[in-house]
Motif scaffolding. Sequence first.
Motif: not given
Length: 206
Positions: A66-67, A104-106, A111-113, A178-180
């Motif tokens: 999730s990071g 979802v959490f990732a 998005s919230l850095t 992220g996925t990309i």
Amino acid sequence: GNGEACDQRLRCVTPTQFWRIAMANTDAALKRAPYFDTSNLRGDIYGGLTAGVVALPLALAFGEASGAGPIAGLWGAIFVGFFAALFGGTGSQVSGPTGPMVVVFAGVFASLTGNPALVFAAVVLAGILQILFGVFKLGQYIRLVPYPVVSGFMSGIGVIIIALQLSRLFGHEPDGGGTIPALTAIPGAVIDPNWTALIIGLITLG
């Protein structure tokens, strides 16, 4: 906009009445729950140990994926399991980390850095919404979601999790979350693998 909320029977209540209903339902659930029933203590201990053995590596892996990091995943599994057992509505309830929530959490984390305060606020807000769904018994409407939608969602989650971890299997870390970035890192990881990491990963999968 009129300061009122409506339940599933379309009966509107004021915010004060809503919280009174919520607290009354919670109090009734607490009174019904046999928290200190030791008649099946041996089974509870074995069940807890089994769930812990399964959830521990999952929590570490999902936290990393999730990071937020493996330690965050571990604490998340501990607190979620504790509160699910404390406020759960069934004696046979099983709780633990799940794959869909990783994606979802990732997304929330990226998005919230990675701001811990914002991420924690988002998680708490999501929990409050789930409590409201339970109070108004909205979970029953999941039956209205077609099976192909649910199946496609779960299959997509699986594909995303594989994509996030594939370059790591070959011993390379994607440049960014992220996925990309994870997808763009796969060709280079396959061309130049870290054989030690790859062998350990294949043995683990096997």
